[in-house]
Design a protein around this motif. Structure first.
Motif, PDB file in Angstrom:
ATOM      1  N   VAL A  12     -36.438  -8.311  58.187  1.00 36.05           N
ATOM      2  CA  VAL A  12     -36.572  -6.856  58.285  1.00 36.05           C
ATOM      3  C   VAL A  12     -37.522  -6.530  59.438  1.00 36.05           C
ATOM      4  N   THR A  13     -37.124  -5.578  60.253  1.00 38.93           N
ATOM      5  CA  THR A  13     -37.953  -5.131  61.373  1.00 38.93           C
ATOM      6  C   THR A  13     -39.021  -4.180  60.864  1.00 38.93           C
ATOM      7  N   GLU A  14     -40.271  -4.463  61.199  1.00 43.28           N
ATOM      8  CA  GLU A  14     -41.389  -3.618  60.763  1.00 43.28           C
ATOM      9  C   GLU A  14     -41.718  -2.537  61.784  1.00 43.28           C
ATOM     10  N   GLN A  15     -41.748  -2.924  63.051  1.00 44.69           N
ATOM     11  CA  GLN A  15     -42.248  -2.028  64.100  1.00 44.69           C
ATOM     12  C   GLN A  15     -41.490  -2.300  65.389  1.00 44.69           C
ATOM     13  N   GLY A  16     -41.240  -1.230  66.170  1.00 38.81           N
ATOM     14  CA  GLY A  16     -40.613  -1.386  67.474  1.00 38.81           C
ATOM     15  C   GLY A  16     -39.111  -1.580  67.404  1.00 38.81           C
ATOM     16  N   VAL A  17     -38.554  -1.965  68.544  1.00 40.82           N
ATOM     17  CA  VAL A  17     -37.113  -2.213  68.662  1.00 40.82           C
ATOM     18  C   VAL A  17     -36.907  -3.702  68.906  1.00 40.82           C
ATOM     19  N   GLN A  18     -36.173  -4.336  68.012  1.00 43.32           N
ATOM     20  CA  GLN A  18     -35.888  -5.767  68.080  1.00 43.32           C
ATOM     21  C   GLN A  18     -34.471  -5.937  68.625  1.00 43.32           C
TER      22      GLN A  18
ATOM     23  N   ARG B  80     -38.241 -24.638  49.451  1.00 44.16           N
ATOM     24  CA  ARG B  80     -38.158 -24.965  50.874  1.00 44.16           C
ATOM     25  C   ARG B  80     -37.834 -23.742  51.726  1.00 44.16           C
ATOM     26  N   ILE B  81     -38.011 -22.565  51.173  1.00 42.20           N
ATOM     27  CA  ILE B  81     -37.806 -21.338  51.938  1.00 42.20           C
ATOM     28  C   ILE B  81     -38.948 -21.175  52.931  1.00 42.20           C
ATOM     29  N   GLU B  82     -38.617 -20.952  54.198  1.00 39.42           N
ATOM     30  CA  GLU B  82     -39.619 -20.651  55.209  1.00 39.42           C
ATOM     31  C   GLU B  82     -39.766 -19.141  55.335  1.00 39.42           C
ATOM     32  N   THR B  83     -40.984 -18.705  55.503  1.00 38.89           N
ATOM     33  CA  THR B  83     -41.254 -17.283  55.733  1.00 38.89           C
ATOM     34  C   THR B  83     -41.988 -17.144  57.051  1.00 38.89           C
ATOM     35  N   LEU B  84     -41.572 -16.183  57.842  1.00 39.06           N
ATOM     36  CA  LEU B  84     -42.152 -15.999  59.168  1.00 39.06           C
ATOM     37  C   LEU B  84     -42.395 -14.516  59.421  1.00 39.06           C
ATOM     38  N   ARG B  85     -43.589 -14.222  59.892  1.00 39.77           N
ATOM     39  CA  ARG B  85     -43.915 -12.883  60.377  1.00 39.77           C
ATOM     40  C   ARG B  85     -44.376 -13.047  61.804  1.00 39.77           C
ATOM     41  N   ALA B  86     -43.827 -12.246  62.711  1.00 37.98           N
ATOM     42  CA  ALA B  86     -44.119 -12.454  64.125  1.00 37.98           C
ATOM     43  C   ALA B  86     -44.094 -11.140  64.890  1.00 37.98           C
ATOM     44  N   HIS B  87     -44.754 -11.177  66.047  1.00 39.83           N
ATOM     45  CA  HIS B  87     -44.753 -10.039  66.965  1.00 39.83           C
ATOM     46  C   HIS B  87     -44.490 -10.566  68.371  1.00 39.83           C
ATOM     47  N   PHE B  88     -43.565  -9.917  69.073  1.00 45.38           N
ATOM     48  CA  PHE B  88     -43.243 -10.314  70.438  1.00 45.38           C
ATOM     49  C   PHE B  88     -43.210  -9.088  71.341  1.00 45.38           C
ATOM     50  N   GLU B  89     -43.641  -9.296  72.568  1.00 45.03           N
ATOM     51  CA  GLU B  89     -43.502  -8.285  73.614  1.00 45.03           C
ATOM     52  C   GLU B  89     -42.762  -8.922  74.775  1.00 45.03           C
ATOM     53  N   GLY B  90     -41.776  -8.220  75.325  1.00 40.13           N
ATOM     54  CA  GLY B  90     -40.950  -8.795  76.381  1.00 40.13           C
ATOM     55  C   GLY B  90     -39.984  -9.817  75.808  1.00 40.13           C
TER      56      GLY B  90
ATOM     57  N   THR C 286     -42.272  -6.165  65.693  1.00 41.82           N
ATOM     58  CA  THR C 286     -42.811  -7.016  64.641  1.00 41.82           C
ATOM     59  C   THR C 286     -41.769  -7.128  63.544  1.00 41.82           C
ATOM     60  N   TYR C 287     -41.634  -8.300  62.971  1.00 38.52           N
ATOM     61  CA  TYR C 287     -40.645  -8.480  61.905  1.00 38.52           C
ATOM     62  C   TYR C 287     -41.095  -9.526  60.908  1.00 38.52           C
ATOM     63  N   ARG C 288     -40.491  -9.475  59.732  1.00 35.84           N
ATOM     64  CA  ARG C 288     -40.664 -10.484  58.693  1.00 35.84           C
ATOM     65  C   ARG C 288     -39.307 -11.132  58.459  1.00 35.84           C
ATOM     66  N   MET C 289     -39.304 -12.416  58.172  1.00 33.74           N
ATOM     67  CA  MET C 289     -38.025 -13.092  57.996  1.00 33.74           C
ATOM     68  C   MET C 289     -38.153 -14.239  56.999  1.00 33.74           C
ATOM     69  N   LEU C 290     -37.065 -14.445  56.256  1.00 33.13           N
ATOM     70  CA  LEU C 290     -36.962 -15.574  55.352  1.00 33.13           C
ATOM     71  C   LEU C 290     -35.835 -16.481  55.826  1.00 33.13           C
ATOM     72  N   TYR C 291     -36.099 -17.795  55.858  1.00 26.70           N
ATOM     73  CA  TYR C 291     -35.085 -18.789  56.162  1.00 26.70           C
ATOM     74  C   TYR C 291     -34.629 -19.378  54.821  1.00 26.70           C
ATOM     75  N   LEU C 292     -33.403 -19.078  54.420  1.00 21.90           N
ATOM     76  CA  LEU C 292     -32.899 -19.505  53.120  1.00 21.90           C
ATOM     77  C   LEU C 292     -32.020 -20.741  53.277  1.00 21.90           C
TER      78      LEU C 292
ATOM     79  N   ASP D 179     -35.539 -10.237  72.310  1.00 22.81           N
ATOM     80  CA  ASP D 179     -36.497  -9.679  73.267  1.00 22.81           C
ATOM     81  C   ASP D 179     -36.838  -8.255  72.864  1.00 22.81           C
ATOM     82  N   ALA D 180     -37.906  -7.755  73.443  1.00 24.04           N
ATOM     83  CA  ALA D 180     -38.381  -6.405  73.162  1.00 24.04           C
ATOM     84  C   ALA D 180     -38.053  -5.511  74.358  1.00 24.04           C
TER      85      ALA D 180
END
Length: 279
Positions: free
Chosen positions: A41-47, A16-26, A83-89, A75-76
């Motif tokens: 973990v942050t992949e790109q930019g400033v989170q 039941r672990i959720e995995t999310l990869r997302a990108h946000f601007e603003g 951009t980041y990857r995340m696991l919901y444990l 926010d960005a």
């Protein structure tokens, strides 16, 4: 959300672990919390996000760690977004797996993260690898190995915190109001009910509650319902039934709040959680 924002979410049937990869601007999402432990973990930019009464800036390679119930936003602050990857444990899953690592877990304790941000490169690599094998179809033994590696890396960032029934640091009126909201989260609760059970006027109640929990009572109730909504949607309960069960005016009302906290509609979230390919 801007047209450049995107979210890719999935859920593993076994853990039941959720995995999310997302990108946000603003602006990414409003203050909210989850029932899960968040490891990302942050992949790109400033989170940029606020949590534990501090503003944090996660940059590429940083790992962010949030406990269940910790209020955070996102926010960005720079062009290009993040951009980041995340696991919901799941808390029960994590507690069980970590307990197997320790010979004996201290009595009456729960797992807690030592800090919100980590620069541990080993943890960052383990988080990214666990995301990759959980997010895409992979052999069961490969997924289990990646999760074991993640858990080993997490042990250096976890500690056992003593459980408490009531936190003595928090005002009594805030605790009473919070307990009432948890017990009546499905009802159309009014501020007059909270003032009646706490014995103070609405202004003192709001100040005490926000000081203790970081949100006004009405906002706290909404987040409480949204956390439950995620669980019900992941189980396949229809959006309309979820809205009705949790006291939202209608499906659109649920949808507006859900998007503000999660960056996607309830229907989109449910589709991603319930259409995971067979493993």
């Amino acid at each position: 959300m801007t047209s450049n924002n995107w979210i890719n979410l999935a859920q593993d049937d076994e853990t039941r672990i959720e995995t999310l990869r997302a990108h946000f601007e603003g602006h990414a999402y409003d203050p909210h919390w989850h029932d899960s432990y968040l490891v990302g973990v942050t992949e790109q930019g400033v989170q940029q996000f606020n949590c534990r009464r501090n503003r944090h800036h996660s940059t590429p390679g940083n790992v962010f760690l949030l406990e269940p119930g910790e209020i955070h936003d996102g926010d960005a602050p720079e062009d290009g977004g993040f951009t980041y990857r995340m696991l919901y444990l799941d808390p029960q899953w994590l507690q069980r797996e970590i307990s197997a690592v320790f010979q004996e877990a201290p009595a009456n304790t729960c797992l807690a993260f030592a800090s919100t941000l980590s620069t541990d490169s080993r943890l960052a690599q383990a988080t990214a690898r666990a995301f990759d094998v959980m997010h895409h179809p992979e052999l069961r033994i490969v997924r289990q190995h990646a999760l074991n590696t993640l858990l080993q890396a997490l042990t250096y960032n976890l500690h056992w915190r003593k459980k408490y029934a009531q936190d003595p640091r928090l005002p009594r009126v805030a605790q009473l109001a919070r307990d009432y909201l948890h017990d009546h989260m499905h009802h159309n609760v009014g501020i007059d009910e909270l003032t009646a059970i706490t014995g103070v006027d609405r202004y003192r109640l709001n100040r005490a509650f926000k000081s203790a929990y970081g949100l006004a009572p009405h906002a706290y109730l909404v987040q409480l319902r949204l956390a439950k909504a995620r669980r019900l949607l992941a189980l396949g309960v229809s959006c309309a039934d979820v809205a009705n069960a949790l006291g939202f005016a209608d499906q659109s009302h649920l949808g507006r709040w859900f998007v503000r906290a999660n960056g996607m509609t309830p229907a989109a979230y449910q589709k991603r959680c319930t259409n995971v390919p067979d493993r």
